[in-house]
Design a protein around this motif. Structure first.
Motif, PDB file in Angstrom:
ATOM      1  N   ASP A  71     -23.084  -4.043  28.674  1.00 32.79           N
ATOM      2  CA  ASP A  71     -23.319  -4.537  27.318  1.00 32.79           C
ATOM      3  C   ASP A  71     -21.993  -4.724  26.586  1.00 32.79           C
ATOM      4  OD1 ASP A  71     -22.778  -2.227  25.520  1.00 32.79           O
ATOM      5  OD2 ASP A  71     -24.309  -1.324  26.792  1.00 32.79           O
ATOM      6  N   LYS A  72     -22.063  -5.503  25.505  1.00 37.26           N
ATOM      7  CA  LYS A  72     -20.803  -5.953  24.894  1.00 37.26           C
ATOM      8  C   LYS A  72     -19.983  -4.830  24.267  1.00 37.26           C
ATOM      9  CE  LYS A  72     -23.246  -7.851  21.018  1.00 37.26           C
ATOM     10  NZ  LYS A  72     -24.108  -8.950  20.720  1.00 37.26           N
ATOM     11  N   SER A  73     -20.653  -3.722  23.872  1.00 37.78           N
ATOM     12  CA  SER A  73     -19.849  -2.638  23.297  1.00 37.78           C
ATOM     13  C   SER A  73     -19.018  -1.956  24.389  1.00 37.78           C
ATOM     14  CB  SER A  73     -20.734  -1.633  22.559  1.00 37.78           C
ATOM     15  OG  SER A  73     -21.654  -1.082  23.445  1.00 37.78           O
ATOM     16  N   ARG A  74     -19.591  -1.823  25.586  1.00 31.57           N
ATOM     17  CA  ARG A  74     -18.848  -1.261  26.734  1.00 31.57           C
ATOM     18  C   ARG A  74     -17.658  -2.156  27.099  1.00 31.57           C
ATOM     19  NH1 ARG A  74     -20.813   1.492  31.331  1.00 31.57           N
ATOM     20  NH2 ARG A  74     -18.805   2.061  32.185  1.00 31.57           N
ATOM     21  N   ILE A  75     -17.917  -3.471  27.074  1.00 26.87           N
ATOM     22  CA  ILE A  75     -16.856  -4.423  27.436  1.00 26.87           C
ATOM     23  C   ILE A  75     -15.722  -4.337  26.414  1.00 26.87           C
ATOM     24  CG2 ILE A  75     -16.293  -6.885  27.714  1.00 26.87           C
ATOM     25  CD1 ILE A  75     -19.347  -7.156  28.578  1.00 26.87           C
ATOM     26  N   ALA A  76     -16.103  -4.312  25.120  1.00 28.33           N
ATOM     27  CA  ALA A  76     -15.081  -4.263  24.067  1.00 28.33           C
ATOM     28  C   ALA A  76     -14.279  -2.963  24.146  1.00 28.33           C
ATOM     29  CB  ALA A  76     -15.737  -4.403  22.698  1.00 28.33           C
ATOM     30  N   GLU A  77     -14.990  -1.870  24.476  1.00 31.48           N
ATOM     31  CA  GLU A  77     -14.309  -0.570  24.585  1.00 31.48           C
ATOM     32  C   GLU A  77     -13.233  -0.624  25.680  1.00 31.48           C
ATOM     33  OE1 GLU A  77     -17.222   2.630  25.001  1.00 31.48           O
ATOM     34  OE2 GLU A  77     -15.812   3.540  26.418  1.00 31.48           O
ATOM     35  N   PRO A 135     -16.492  -8.321  19.751  1.00 33.11           N
ATOM     36  CA  PRO A 135     -16.846  -9.083  20.948  1.00 33.11           C
ATOM     37  C   PRO A 135     -17.590 -10.388  20.667  1.00 33.11           C
ATOM     38  CG  PRO A 135     -18.105  -7.046  20.849  1.00 33.11           C
ATOM     39  CD  PRO A 135     -17.077  -6.981  19.760  1.00 33.11           C
ATOM     40  N   GLU A 136     -18.172 -10.518  19.482  1.00 31.96           N
ATOM     41  CA  GLU A 136     -18.865 -11.770  19.145  1.00 31.96           C
ATOM     42  C   GLU A 136     -18.027 -12.697  18.279  1.00 31.96           C
ATOM     43  OE1 GLU A 136     -21.337 -12.970  20.408  1.00 31.96           O
ATOM     44  OE2 GLU A 136     -22.456 -11.291  21.212  1.00 31.96           O
ATOM     45  N   ARG A 137     -17.067 -12.108  17.515  1.00 30.86           N
ATOM     46  CA  ARG A 137     -16.397 -12.945  16.512  1.00 30.86           C
ATOM     47  C   ARG A 137     -14.928 -13.178  16.799  1.00 30.86           C
ATOM     48  NH1 ARG A 137     -16.768 -11.282  10.919  1.00 30.86           N
ATOM     49  NH2 ARG A 137     -16.287  -9.181  11.656  1.00 30.86           N
ATOM     50  N   GLY A 138     -14.266 -12.262  17.507  1.00 30.36           N
ATOM     51  CA  GLY A 138     -12.874 -12.496  17.869  1.00 30.36           C
ATOM     52  C   GLY A 138     -11.925 -11.396  17.450  1.00 30.36           C
ATOM     53  N   LEU A 139     -10.642 -11.763  17.383  1.00 33.72           N
ATOM     54  CA  LEU A 139      -9.581 -10.788  17.108  1.00 33.72           C
ATOM     55  C   LEU A 139      -9.489 -10.530  15.605  1.00 33.72           C
ATOM     56  CD1 LEU A 139      -7.404  -9.423  19.012  1.00 33.72           C
ATOM     57  CD2 LEU A 139      -5.778 -11.019  17.977  1.00 33.72           C
ATOM     58  N   ILE A 140      -9.331  -9.246  15.234  1.00 33.67           N
ATOM     59  CA  ILE A 140      -9.325  -8.880  13.812  1.00 33.67           C
ATOM     60  C   ILE A 140      -7.898  -8.503  13.401  1.00 33.67           C
ATOM     61  CG2 ILE A 140     -10.350  -7.391  12.050  1.00 33.67           C
ATOM     62  CD1 ILE A 140     -12.675  -6.888  14.026  1.00 33.67           C
ATOM     63  N   LEU A 141      -7.391  -9.190  12.392  1.00 31.53           N
ATOM     64  CA  LEU A 141      -6.045  -8.900  11.878  1.00 31.53           C
ATOM     65  C   LEU A 141      -6.113  -8.435  10.436  1.00 31.53           C
ATOM     66  CD1 LEU A 141      -3.525 -11.742  12.895  1.00 31.53           C
ATOM     67  CD2 LEU A 141      -4.321  -9.816  14.242  1.00 31.53           C
ATOM     68  N   GLN A 142      -5.274  -7.429  10.140  1.00 31.56           N
ATOM     69  CA  GLN A 142      -4.992  -7.060   8.744  1.00 31.56           C
ATOM     70  C   GLN A 142      -3.839  -7.963   8.316  1.00 31.56           C
ATOM     71  OE1 GLN A 142      -6.190  -4.184   6.661  1.00 31.56           O
ATOM     72  NE2 GLN A 142      -5.184  -5.601   5.238  1.00 31.56           N
ATOM     73  N   ILE A 143      -4.153  -8.938   7.497  1.00 30.96           N
ATOM     74  CA  ILE A 143      -3.162  -9.974   7.176  1.00 30.96           C
ATOM     75  C   ILE A 143      -2.071  -9.428   6.250  1.00 30.96           C
ATOM     76  CG2 ILE A 143      -2.851 -12.258   6.086  1.00 30.96           C
ATOM     77  CD1 ILE A 143      -4.447 -12.389   8.699  1.00 30.96           C
ATOM     78  N   GLU A 144      -0.818  -9.760   6.583  1.00 33.28           N
ATOM     79  CA  GLU A 144       0.282  -9.364   5.687  1.00 33.28           C
ATOM     80  C   GLU A 144       0.069 -10.062   4.350  1.00 33.28           C
ATOM     81  OE1 GLU A 144       3.807  -8.643   8.970  1.00 33.28           O
ATOM     82  OE2 GLU A 144       4.149 -10.118   7.391  1.00 33.28           O
ATOM     83  N   GLY A 145       0.138  -9.329   3.295  1.00 34.42           N
ATOM     84  CA  GLY A 145      -0.112  -9.924   1.985  1.00 34.42           C
ATOM     85  C   GLY A 145      -1.535  -9.672   1.530  1.00 34.42           C
ATOM     86  N   GLY A 146      -2.365  -9.123   2.418  1.00 37.62           N
ATOM     87  CA  GLY A 146      -3.700  -8.712   1.989  1.00 37.62           C
ATOM     88  C   GLY A 146      -4.855  -9.375   2.720  1.00 37.62           C
TER      89      GLY A 146
END
Ligand code: BTN
Length: 259
Positions: free
Chosen positions: A196-202, A233-244
């Protein structure tokens, strides 16, 4: 010129434990692109899991219209057909990357994922993934193209990538067994497609080199810089953007900027 053992159906099958992936396989001496052959086979209903290998490609392609180095007998060049698969492109991308790192680990190298589609060994690119899809009547077919550098020596790489590319032979200082690596890749794809996708993401998080790193990328023709905080796993890479702010980037529209 040194010659290496050819890809061989029986030799691959000696190590094949998969249920679906690669149970049917074809090997070409040369073709334009195994992904193109994959799309031909994908027209047939019974081609789910069918895998195409080639010893060389005359028009091997990577993401963003890049060429993929496809000299005869040097790498593993393969495409896997996935018919009417429910998995999303985003999750499939992670699944294949995890499967590749696991298969490469079984052959003596610790590989890392660089999102979205690169596999690195000791900081150099050793493999790439090109996933193509077609959707019709709400059903999506995929052709998963994979290139793995196996027997290349440093001098075999063109000048522009010599400093940034590697192969399994370079990293292990041995001659690898492409037929075994091929079976390991197919077995691992077969296995990880059942998780399942949570195992894959882990597992992906454990293998990715970018979590916690500062990343610059291009998305929809805009540049973003931020700290990589996670993957969805469904939406993509998550970034904390510089500047907020926090933003999520889908693989298909994103290019990591080389610095
Ligand atoms: C990338 O790193 O940009 C992805 C490279 C994918 C290359 C493989 S080789 C087998 C298959 N056939 C192709 O034409 N491309 C993929």
């Amino acid at each position: 010129m040194k010659t290496f053992e050819l890809l061989d159906k029986d030799r691959i099958k000696e190590n094949l434990t998969s249920k679906k992936i690669g149970r049917r396989l074809v090997i070409f001496k040369s073709t334009a692109s195994t992904n193109d052959i994959g799309w031909e086979y994908a027209k047939a209903d019974n081609s789910d899991g069918l895998t195409i290998f080639a010893e060389s490609q005359t028009a091997g392609r990577g993401r963003r219209n890049n060429k993929w180095l496809s000299d005869e007998g040097m790498g593993l060049l393969l495409s896997v057909v996935l018919k009417a698969n429910k998995i999303t492109a985003e999750t499939l991308n992670l699944t294949i990357a995890v499967a590749l790192t696991e298969a490469i680990a079984k052959n003596g190298c610790s590989a890392k994922i660089k999102w979205p589609n690169d596999i690195y060994i000791n900081g150099k690119k050793a493999a790439g993934i090109l996933i193509e899809s077609k959707t019709s009547h709400k059903k999506t077919d995929y052709v998963v193209g994979i290139g793995i550098n196996c027997h290349q020596k440093i001098d075999d790489f063109p000048d522009d990538i010599r400093h940034s590319a590697t192969s399994i032979d370079i990293e292990t200082a041995e001659i690898c067994n492409r037929n075994k690596i091929a079976a390991d890749v197919l077995n691992q794809i077969d296995l990880w497609l059942t998780k399942d996708k949570s195992r894959i993401a882990e597992r992906w998080r454990q293998k990715c080199s970018q979590i916690g790193e500062r990343i610059e990328l291009e998305f929809d023709k805009n540049r973003f810089i931020g700290n990589c905080i996670d993957i969805d796993p469904e939406r993509g890479l998550i970034l904390q953007i510089e500047g907020g702010g926090v933003r999520v980037f889908q693989a298909a529209q994103t290019t990591i900027i080389k610095r």
